[in-house]
Design a protein around this motif. Structure first.
Motif, PDB file in Angstrom:
ATOM      1  N   PRO A  32     -27.905  40.184  37.641  1.00 51.58           N
ATOM      2  CA  PRO A  32     -27.319  39.618  38.922  1.00 51.58           C
ATOM      3  C   PRO A  32     -28.527  38.068  38.963  1.00 51.58           C
ATOM      4  O   PRO A  32     -29.527  38.265  38.137  1.00 51.58           O
ATOM      5  CB  PRO A  32     -27.740  40.257  39.988  1.00 51.58           C
ATOM      6  N   GLY A  72     -33.594  37.631  35.984  1.00 53.92           N
ATOM      7  CA  GLY A  72     -35.135  37.183  34.931  1.00 53.92           C
ATOM      8  C   GLY A  72     -34.647  37.745  33.623  1.00 53.92           C
ATOM      9  O   GLY A  72     -34.617  37.990  32.893  1.00 53.92           O
ATOM     10  N   GLY A 108     -31.487  35.772  39.707  1.00 56.98           N
ATOM     11  CA  GLY A 108     -32.507  36.612  40.130  1.00 56.98           C
ATOM     12  C   GLY A 108     -33.707  37.380  39.278  1.00 56.98           C
ATOM     13  O   GLY A 108     -34.561  37.699  39.364  1.00 56.98           O
ATOM     14  N   GLU A 119     -45.528  43.979  34.171  1.00 55.00           N
ATOM     15  CA  GLU A 119     -44.507  44.458  33.377  1.00 55.00           C
ATOM     16  C   GLU A 119     -42.724  44.592  33.347  1.00 55.00           C
ATOM     17  O   GLU A 119     -42.980  42.849  33.860  1.00 55.00           O
ATOM     18  CB  GLU A 119     -43.960  46.331  34.415  1.00 55.00           C
ATOM     19  N   ILE A 151     -36.326  35.483  30.502  1.00 57.35           N
ATOM     20  CA  ILE A 151     -37.718  36.366  30.251  1.00 57.35           C
ATOM     21  C   ILE A 151     -36.991  36.939  29.045  1.00 57.35           C
ATOM     22  O   ILE A 151     -37.748  37.163  27.429  1.00 57.35           O
ATOM     23  CB  ILE A 151     -37.800  37.551  31.195  1.00 57.35           C
ATOM     24  N   ARG A 200     -34.748  37.506  47.273  1.00 53.18           N
ATOM     25  CA  ARG A 200     -35.238  37.161  45.642  1.00 53.18           C
ATOM     26  C   ARG A 200     -36.556  38.403  45.274  1.00 53.18           C
ATOM     27  O   ARG A 200     -36.244  38.524  44.271  1.00 53.18           O
ATOM     28  CB  ARG A 200     -35.610  36.509  44.935  1.00 53.18           C
ATOM     29  N   GLN A 224     -34.875  44.135  30.793  1.00 54.06           N
ATOM     30  CA  GLN A 224     -35.526  43.093  30.205  1.00 54.06           C
ATOM     31  C   GLN A 224     -35.789  44.420  29.328  1.00 54.06           C
ATOM     32  O   GLN A 224     -35.751  42.775  27.506  1.00 54.06           O
ATOM     33  CB  GLN A 224     -35.760  42.080  30.941  1.00 54.06           C
ATOM     34  N   LEU A 273     -45.186  38.487  26.788  1.00 54.05           N
ATOM     35  CA  LEU A 273     -44.800  39.094  28.372  1.00 54.05           C
ATOM     36  C   LEU A 273     -46.647  38.904  29.131  1.00 54.05           C
ATOM     37  O   LEU A 273     -46.601  37.492  30.150  1.00 54.05           O
ATOM     38  CB  LEU A 273     -44.258  40.273  29.104  1.00 54.05           C
TER      39      LEU A 273
HETATM   40  P1  ADP Z   1     -32.303  35.062  36.590  1.00 60.93           P
HETATM   41  O1  ADP Z   1     -31.744  33.611  35.392  1.00 60.93           O
HETATM   42  O2  ADP Z   1     -32.139  35.738  36.026  1.00 60.93           O
HETATM   43  O3  ADP Z   1     -31.257  34.009  37.974  1.00 60.93           O
HETATM   44  P2  ADP Z   1     -35.042  33.894  36.482  1.00 60.93           P
HETATM   45  O4  ADP Z   1     -35.058  34.040  34.679  1.00 60.93           O
HETATM   46  O5  ADP Z   1     -35.066  32.553  36.719  1.00 60.93           O
HETATM   47  O6  ADP Z   1     -33.532  34.671  36.931  1.00 60.93           O
HETATM   48  O7  ADP Z   1     -36.123  35.188  36.822  1.00 60.93           O
HETATM   49  C1  ADP Z   1     -36.038  35.026  38.130  1.00 60.93           C
HETATM   50  C2  ADP Z   1     -37.260  34.831  38.596  1.00 60.93           C
HETATM   51  O8  ADP Z   1     -38.052  36.178  38.391  1.00 60.93           O
HETATM   52  C3  ADP Z   1     -38.748  33.813  37.560  1.00 60.93           C
HETATM   53  O9  ADP Z   1     -40.097  33.293  38.433  1.00 60.93           O
HETATM   54  C4  ADP Z   1     -38.987  35.187  36.753  1.00 60.93           C
HETATM   55  O10 ADP Z   1     -40.564  34.033  36.428  1.00 60.93           O
HETATM   56  C5  ADP Z   1     -39.250  36.228  37.849  1.00 60.93           C
HETATM   57  N1  ADP Z   1     -39.536  37.295  36.662  1.00 60.93           N
HETATM   58  C6  ADP Z   1     -38.788  37.749  35.414  1.00 60.93           C
HETATM   59  N2  ADP Z   1     -39.246  38.481  34.882  1.00 60.93           N
HETATM   60  C7  ADP Z   1     -40.449  38.840  35.706  1.00 60.93           C
HETATM   61  C8  ADP Z   1     -41.454  41.012  35.235  1.00 60.93           C
HETATM   62  N3  ADP Z   1     -40.870  40.933  34.564  1.00 60.93           N
HETATM   63  N4  ADP Z   1     -42.176  39.961  36.240  1.00 60.93           N
HETATM   64  C9  ADP Z   1     -42.348  39.537  37.578  1.00 60.93           C
HETATM   65  N5  ADP Z   1     -41.641  38.235  37.570  1.00 60.93           N
HETATM   66  C10 ADP Z   1     -40.123  38.347  36.565  1.00 60.93           C
END
Ligand code: ADP
Length: 633
Positions: free
Chosen positions: A39, A43, A41, A16, A46, A319, A21, A8
């Protein structure tokens, strides 16, 4: 093996994990079939991208959203992670080469359109791959009960047979309990783990307002909240009308819908993302994959068809976790419209057949052939050619899609691609004999790497600049090289597409299961009822009403929505909140127009402020000056 946290940090630069996650990632690494409900946003990407980087082999990501897939592939490549997308918009040759790269290359991610799973070729190639795990994005698409059922999703279980030991991670942001169960059973989950994050969004205030004058309400809101926002409307024409209206009132607004050219859409999106334009007025074609953190308000000027759609769209506010609003304006006419839409969504069988006949004639695909063929699907042109109501044609095709005959893809922008089919030596020999073509070919080889191994995105305009020709001439030359067998050239597309998933049936053997149709109709009716209930029920916290729909049981009142505020407001009224006094206090300080004055109070008090002001004017405590500003008399 690197730890998930190292990965990460190394690739994403985040310190973090967000809640859940890490648990989801660990579950995949431990080999569990895993369902993750997070929901929008939250993440999700990841959750599959990090474990895939911890493991050997290739991660297959099934996703229905072609534009999103290209986006994610692009972002991974920017991090030097090899990724490929195979979608229905690619030719057979391009698909072939991409699959080969996944079998023999060092690709870490294969993004795959579900309809591409159907072919024997896909199955053979996938069986040869060293698959780490399979991620199913937008997993609700596998369920008949979900609001976006896509039959090709049901094929995913079949690729499990090719790799029985490989775990599956299903991810979604919209699933009721029934849909979640259905996902696990359709994907044949064993040894499963489920992770659910509450869908409560603590920083969003849901406000539902019944009004006959949506435009001025919108105007006031956009003026009061001086920050980025999205306004959703149902039809394309209205996006422009409302954007103009806002502009004419000095609010920087733009508009977006699927009928604009790809270039125009990109430009408008960019204006909004970079805050050059504050308010985006759009149809539901806008938002998927948009990751703007500081959207402070999402307004719905019309009622969406389902709580799922509403929740997804409203969820684009806040978000970044800062306080934001999701405001829905409605009136009785909207409820009628919902019912009309519901009726139109389920055309009669004879009409569906008539539409299918027209589409088949238009594309001239003989009965019994055409499997895997992709064509530009120009709804307007087909409906005008055959004198069909475009709404009827649209819904008929949606039903045909849901029976698994075709896959429809929204307009996406795919750049041109080139692959060199001959060896370096052969290309050189050609250049020697055809001096006129040398400049362009040399420029292409110099500007782009990897042309001999796979398809590479190119830009005709850049090539034109380098070779001193016009972009049109470059395109014509590339086409000629393609015909000569030197290269494969896929010109860019930005149109909606239709892919035939089975040999083309004739209109009378087109089978639409009455049981399926009845079931879906019932599910659609339930959603419309839930939307009606959402707007009409003024006794229950809006957030709770939404969460109940998604099957959550442990909920606290949000304290922010219009219902919670009204309850608090009623309590306040009992304390005889004196609006008249507050208005006079404002005007003692500074003269204001009616709009300016009203905008100083919270939205939910607008009606009360107007009443109080009228009383002050009637009693001639307050009057207007020459500039129509209010002043104390
Ligand atoms: P989803 O698909 O659930 O709508 P995304 O995977 O597109 O969400 O992630 C939303 C945003 O959050 C992206 O900009 C992503 O890079 C950010 N993000 C995800 N996990 C983390 C984390 N652990 N720390 C900081 N930002 C994160």
């Amino acid at each position: 093996m690197n730890s998930p946290k190292d990965i990460l940090r190394q690739y994403w630069g985040y310190g973090e994990f967000r809640p859940l996650q890490e648990d989801i990632i660990q579950s995949v690494l431990d080999g569990h079939d895993t369902l993750a409900l997070l929901p929008t946003g939250g993440g999700k990407s990841i959750c599959f991208q990090v474990p895939a980087m911890c493991m050997d082999g290739i991660c297959i990501v099934v996703s229905p959203l072609i534009a999103l897939m290209h986006d994610q592939v692009q972002r991974l490549r920017e991090k030097n992670i090899p990724a490929i997308a195979i979608t229905s918009t690619m030719s057979k040759r391009e698909t072939d080469i991409a699959f080969d790269n996944c079998v023999y290359g060092k690709i870490k991610f294969l993004y795959l359109s579900p309809e591409r799973l159907q072919s024997e070729l896909a199955r053979v190639r996938i069986s040869k791959m060293n698959v780490s795990f399979i991620a199913v994005d937008e997993a609700h698409c596998i369920s008949q009960w979900g609001y976006d059922f896509r039959p090709p999703y049901t094929q995913i279980a079949e690729i499990r047979e090719l790799h029985p030991k490989v775990p599956v991670l299903a991810l979604t942001a919209t699933a009721t309990k029934q849909v979640a169960d259905d996902i696990c059973s359709k994907l044949e989950f064993k040894n499963e783990k489920r992770f659910t994050q509450s869908f409560a969004r603590h920083n969003i205030a849901y406000v539902v307002r019944k009004t006959e004058d949506k435009n001025s309400q919108l105007f006031r809101l956009a003026e009061r909240v001086q920050a980025p926002g999205i306004v959703y409307v149902r039809n394309r024409r209205k996006t422009q009308e409302i954007a103009l209206l806002l502009q004419s009132s000095g609010i920087p607004a733009t508009f977006y819908h699927a009928g604009l050219t790809a270039q125009d859409r990109r430009k408008r999106q960019e204006e909004w993302l970079s805050n050059r334009c504050r308010v985006m007025v759009a149809t539901n074609a806008f938002g998927m994959g948009i990751d703007k953190p500081d959207v402070r308000f999402v307004v719905h000027m019309d009622l969406p068809d389902s709580p799922e759609a509403y929740f997804q769209e409203a969820g684009r506010a806040g978000r970044d976790g800062a306080e934001s609003g999701a405001i829905l304006f409605w009136n009785e006419a909207d409820i009628n419209q919902l019912e009309v839409n519901l009726r139109q969504s389920f055309p009669e069988l004879k009409d569906i057949r008539r539409c299918w006949q027209a589409v088949s004639n238009y594309f001239q695909i003989p009965v019994g052939s055409g499997e895997g063929v992709t064509r530009i699907f120009d709804l307007k042109k087909i409906s005008t050619t055959y004198n069909l109501d475009p709404v009827l044609l649209f819904h008929s095709m949606k039903i045909i899609e849901r029976e698994g005959y075709v896959a429809l893809a929204d307009a996406i922008n795919q750049p041109s691609r080139v692959h060199v089919r001959v060896s370096n030596q052969e290309l050189y020999n050609y250049e020697v004999k055809n001096q006129a073509d040398e400049t362009l070919l040399k420029a292409m080889l110099r500007m782009y790497g990897g042309l001999f191994e796979s398809y590479v995105r190119i830009s005709e305009a850049d090539l034109a600049r380098k070779s001193g020709k016009s972009p049109d001439v470059v395109a014509a030359d590339l086409k000629r090289f393609d015909q000569l067998g030197l290269i494969s050239y896929e010109p860019r597309t930005d149109q909606p597409l239709m892919t035939l998933l089975q040999p083309r049936p004739d209109a009378y053997s087109l089978y639409i299961s009455p049981a399926n149709l009845a079931e879906r109709r019932k599910a659609a009716e339930t959603r419309v009822e839930a939307m009606k209930n959402f707007v009409r029920d003024e006794t229950q916290c809006r957030q709770i009403t939404l969460l109940k729909f998604f099957g959550e049981t442990e909920m606290k009142e949000c304290g922010k929505c219009d219902v919670c505020k009204k309850k608090a407001g009623d309590a306040k009224k009992k304390e005889k909140l004196n609006l008249e006094e507050e208005i006079l206090a404002v005007l003692r300080n500074e003269q204001k127009t009616v709009n300016e004055l009203v905008a100083m109070f919270p939205l939910e008090l607008n009606a009360d402020v107007n009443t109080a002001l009228r009383k002050l004017l009637d009693r001639e405590v307050v009057g207007f000056d020459k500039l129509r500003k209010l002043r104390i008399l």
